[in-house]
Write a protein that holds these residues in place. Structure first.
Motif, PDB file in Angstrom:
ATOM      1  N   PRO A 168       0.819  -1.215   0.000  1.00 59.17           N
ATOM      2  CA  PRO A 168       0.000   0.000   0.000  1.00 59.17           C
ATOM      3  C   PRO A 168       0.857   1.271   0.000  1.00 59.17           C
ATOM      4  O   PRO A 168       1.875   1.332   0.691  1.00 59.17           O
ATOM      5  N   GLY A 186       2.631   3.586  -4.872  1.00 63.15           N
ATOM      6  CA  GLY A 186       2.465   4.358  -6.100  1.00 63.15           C
ATOM      7  C   GLY A 186       1.943   3.558  -7.277  1.00 63.15           C
ATOM      8  O   GLY A 186       2.114   3.954  -8.430  1.00 63.15           O
ATOM      9  N   LYS A 187       1.266   2.453  -7.006  1.00 62.85           N
ATOM     10  CA  LYS A 187       0.754   1.594  -8.077  1.00 62.85           C
ATOM     11  C   LYS A 187      -0.292   2.318  -8.922  1.00 62.85           C
ATOM     12  O   LYS A 187      -0.247   2.292 -10.148  1.00 62.85           O
ATOM     13  N   GLU A 221      -2.064  -5.889  -5.055  1.00 61.79           N
ATOM     14  CA  GLU A 221      -1.683  -5.446  -3.707  1.00 61.79           C
ATOM     15  C   GLU A 221      -0.740  -6.471  -3.125  1.00 61.79           C
ATOM     16  O   GLU A 221      -0.919  -7.664  -3.316  1.00 61.79           O
ATOM     17  N   ASP A 270       5.834  15.894  -8.382  1.00 57.94           N
ATOM     18  CA  ASP A 270       4.651  16.644  -8.816  1.00 57.94           C
ATOM     19  C   ASP A 270       4.180  16.253 -10.201  1.00 57.94           C
ATOM     20  O   ASP A 270       3.076  16.578 -10.605  1.00 57.94           O
TER      21      ASP A 270
HETATM   22  N1  LIG Z   1       2.251  15.348  -6.058  1.00 62.58           N
HETATM   23  C1  LIG Z   1       2.778  14.411  -5.260  1.00 62.58           C
HETATM   24  N2  LIG Z   1       4.092  14.443  -4.928  1.00 62.58           N
HETATM   25  C2  LIG Z   1       4.630  13.497  -4.144  1.00 62.58           C
HETATM   26  N3  LIG Z   1       3.960  12.453  -3.659  1.00 62.58           N
HETATM   27  C3  LIG Z   1       2.652  12.355  -3.966  1.00 62.58           C
HETATM   28  C4  LIG Z   1       2.007  13.311  -4.776  1.00 62.58           C
HETATM   29  N4  LIG Z   1       0.715  12.951  -4.906  1.00 62.58           N
HETATM   30  C5  LIG Z   1       0.574  11.803  -4.191  1.00 62.58           C
HETATM   31  N5  LIG Z   1       1.723  11.448  -3.638  1.00 62.58           N
HETATM   32  C6  LIG Z   1       1.983  10.241  -2.805  1.00 62.58           C
HETATM   33  O1  LIG Z   1       1.966   9.092  -3.600  1.00 62.58           O
HETATM   34  C7  LIG Z   1       1.720   7.990  -2.757  1.00 62.58           C
HETATM   35  C8  LIG Z   1       1.244   6.765  -3.512  1.00 62.58           C
HETATM   36  O2  LIG Z   1       0.075   6.970  -4.214  1.00 62.58           O
HETATM   37  P1  LIG Z   1      -0.754   5.807  -4.946  1.00 62.58           P
HETATM   38  O3  LIG Z   1      -2.178   5.985  -4.591  1.00 62.58           O
HETATM   39  O4  LIG Z   1      -0.405   5.794  -6.386  1.00 62.58           O
HETATM   40  O5  LIG Z   1      -0.206   4.458  -4.289  1.00 62.58           O
HETATM   41  P2  LIG Z   1      -0.867   3.008  -4.318  1.00 62.58           P
HETATM   42  O6  LIG Z   1       0.255   2.037  -4.320  1.00 62.58           O
HETATM   43  O7  LIG Z   1      -1.875   2.907  -5.398  1.00 62.58           O
HETATM   44  O8  LIG Z   1      -1.583   2.974  -2.906  1.00 62.58           O
HETATM   45  P3  LIG Z   1      -2.802   2.043  -2.417  1.00 62.58           P
HETATM   46  O9  LIG Z   1      -2.188   0.750  -2.042  1.00 62.58           O
HETATM   47  O10 LIG Z   1      -3.310   2.782  -1.227  1.00 62.58           O
HETATM   48  O11 LIG Z   1      -3.785   1.945  -3.521  1.00 62.58           O
HETATM   49  C9  LIG Z   1       0.801   8.512  -1.699  1.00 62.58           C
HETATM   50  O12 LIG Z   1       1.271   8.049  -0.467  1.00 62.58           O
HETATM   51  C10 LIG Z   1       0.907  10.011  -1.789  1.00 62.58           C
HETATM   52  O13 LIG Z   1       1.323  10.545  -0.560  1.00 62.58           O
END
Ligand SMILES: Nc1ncnc2c1ncn2[C@@H]1O[C@H](COP(=O)(O)OP(=O)(O)OP(=O)(O)O)[C@@H](O)[C@H]1O
Ligand SMILES: [Mg+2]
Lengths: 474, 85
Positions: free
Chosen positions: A30, A33-34, A160, A217
């Motif tokens: 989790p 960033g997936k 996941e 960003d």
């Molecule tokens: N503009 C940004 N700059 C830096 N980090 C960011 C930005 N926007 C979001 N994030 C970070 O990116 C991280 C991962 O986001 P993402 O939802 O893609 O992960 P994920 O693996 O899909 O998570 P999950 O398991 O909850 O679905 C988040 O923890 C968030 O804090």
């Protein structure tokens, strides 16, 4: 045909991109960033390559995704209005039902926007869904892969991953054409870093290893672990100085940068003797003047034995005043070395500082005028022990600046874990380059984690070999 | 005639589908997403479908609902696309 992933670094890792029409598993814990990577793949596909895409989300609401992705400046609703993108919120059971229905929802959606790429976020629940025959969900994934192949869609299946279920190779890895893994790691217990690794990709060669990425960003940015030496920095080759370890020179684009300060971070179990030995010997051979600070463990006798291995007679060099030593302990030195040893035991920090500035600076300056290059080597733990952490933090940046201005290359030995997180992060920031070596299980590794060119490497295995320089990176 | 709690639940459904124009859900799925009982949702989904706001596809447990974009708005956004100013 390769499909760009929308992440430049990842395209490089994949030698151009994902083979078109492949089904790839993208797995990670989790928050790794997936969803971001998946959407970046679609967004860039649309904007840069004119390939419409569909994002299927089972657990998340589409409007949450529109909002989250705004933070990267991606206007998804606009792409939906232009019929280039769909963010579909759907339950996995209808999704699967519709997927296998002739002229079902899936087919309609694909046709409607002439879809070329899809992302499914996530397939984790599939395992628990019974298929039509009441068997487990594994066959569903197999069906899914076959359907997306039939439509020629390049697909990312998000999975996941909790660190708990790593017992065996998951079934998904066998049926997928490729596997990309995202991880978030404690790095040496000091730094947290995000890494991406491609563990499988049919139909393309891959750049192996864990590559560091950042969420910025503008989405995901990947820094390649190893890079080919020859494509960069050829122009300043004469400013590069060799380490005596050919593979390390390659990682550094030819060698250490002249006038830069490199930290060798070692943990207590790691054997750094040959790393230091190889570099020291190489510098002697190159005709450098060398200033080294002897530590409580590194005595002259020890150094002499080490240099003997590399065919270097330090006794003669010391007498010729090509080697200089700073000694904090009252130990005997061979006859004839008088002029090259500075005894600083019992010296107050203030006086030590003055000694460094007056004596050493004078020496270095004089040699520079005679076009002799300097190399300095010291074990920072000695300074920590003898002069205190406050002194180290105060003087280190000053010494770095001094080294740079006189073109003196410096290798500093340190144990980041031992000096504490704050000091370590300060030292890491202040150094121009960092090599880390550590022992994991029965192997020792070495990694370039910082360099003045911005090149960093993946971890390499450090192998002992029978001849000079006695180590090799694998 | 229409009960007040129905009205607010109707608004809830409407908002959900409007802000997620590509949401495809069964009653069961909506029960989970909205945290509302299926028995309460059923009449509301029926009524929204009858008004032409939602579209229902399929039968039984696998029947799913989606938002039907009002035709006028669709046209409007289409022309505004053609002539960006
Ligand atoms: N503009 C940004 N700059 C830096 N980090 C960011 C930005 N926007 C979001 N994030 C970070 O990116 C991280 C991962 O986001 P993402 O939802 O893609 O992960 P994920 O693996 O899909 O998570 P999950 O398991 O909850 O679905 C988040 O923890 C968030 O804090
Ligand atoms: Mg996610």
């Amino acid at each position: 045909m390769k499909v760009s992933t929308g992440i430049r670094g990842l395209d490089k890792v994949l030698d151009g991109g994902i083979p078109q029409g492949s089904a790839i598993v993208l797995e990670g814990a989790p928050g790794t960033g997936k969803t971001t990577l998946g959407m970046q793949f679609l967004y860039k596909g649309i904007v840069d390559h004119n390939e419409p895409g569909i994002f299927f989300t089972f657990e998340e609401f589409p409007d949450q995704i529109y909002e989250d992705m705004e933070s990267y400046g991606w206007d998804l609703k606009d792409l939906e209005r232009k019929n280039r993108l769909r963010v579909i919120g759907i339950s996995p059971d209808i999704f699967l039902d519709q997927m296998t229905s002739k002229d079902g929802l899936f087919e309609q959606l694909v046709r409607e926007i002439d879809c070329r790429r899809i992302v499914i976020d996530s397939i984790s629940l599939f395992e628990y869904l019974p298929d039509k025959t009441g068997e487990n969900g594994r066959s569903l994934l197999y069906t899914l892969r076959n359907i997306v192949r039939k439509f020629g869609l390049t697909s990312l299946f998000i999975q996941e991953l909790s660190s708990l279920d790593r017992r065996k190779i998951p079934f998904e890895h066998f049926i997928a054409d490729g596997v990309i893994r995202l991880s978030l790691k404690e790095h040496m217990n000091i730094f947290r870093k995000r890494t991406l690794e491609v563990t499988k990709m049919r139909g393309t060669k891959i750049n192996e290893g864990e590559h560091i990425y950042q969420i910025t960003d503008k989405g995901i940015y990947l820094l390649l672990a190893s890079q080919i030496v020859t494509d960069k920095y050829i122009s300043d080759q004469n400013e590069k100085i060799k380490t005596g370890i050919p593979e390390l020179d390659n990682l550094l684009g030819g060698g250490m940068a002249k006038g830069a300060v490199y930290m060798l971070d070692t943990n207590s179990k790691a054997n750094y003797r040959h790393i230091v030995g190889a570099i020291y010997a190489e510098r002697v051979k190159a005709g450098n003047r060398i200033l080294s600070l002897l530590s409580s463990t590194q005595t002259v006798t020890e150094l002499k034995a080490l240099m003997d291995l590399y065919g270097i007679d330090i006794d003669q060099l010391a007498r010729e005043k090509r080697l200089y030593f700073i000694e904090h302990y009252n130990r005997p030195f061979p006859a004839g070395w008088e002029g090259s040893v500075f005894h600083v035991q019992g010296m107050e920090n203030k006086d030590y500082d003055r000694f460094l500035w007056e004596k050493c600076k004078g020496l270095v300056k004089e040699c520079k005028e005679n076009h002799k290059d300097w190399f300095a080597y010291y074990d920072l733990s000695t300074i920590f022990n003898e002069r205190g952490a406050e002194y180290v933090l105060r003087s280190f940046a000053k010494e770095t600046a001094f080294a740079r201005s006189f073109g003196m290359t410096v290798l500093v030995l340190c144990n980041f874990k031992e000096v504490g997180e704050q000091a370590a992060s300060f030292l890491e920031r202040t150094s121009n380059g960092v090599f880390k070596t550590w022992v994991d299980g029965s192997y020792q590794y070495l990694q370039v984690t910082k360099s003045p060119d911005g090149q960093i490497s993946k971890p390499y295995l450090l192998e002992s070999i029978g001849q000079k320089p006695y180590i090799r990176l694998v | 005639m229409v009960k007040r709690e129905h009205l607010s639940l109707e608004m809830e459904c409407l908002t959900l589908f409007q802000s997620n124009p590509y949401l495809f859900e069964t009653i069961q799925g909506l029960e989970k997403r909205l945290g509302r009982k299926m028995s309460d949702l059923e009449p509301i989904l029926e009524s929204l479908t009858a008004q032409g706001i939602l579209q229902r596809t399929g039968e039984g447990a696998m029947a799913y609902f989606r938002y039907k974009e009002p035709a006028v708005i669709a046209e409007f956004s289409f022309t505004s696309e053609l002539e960006p100013l």
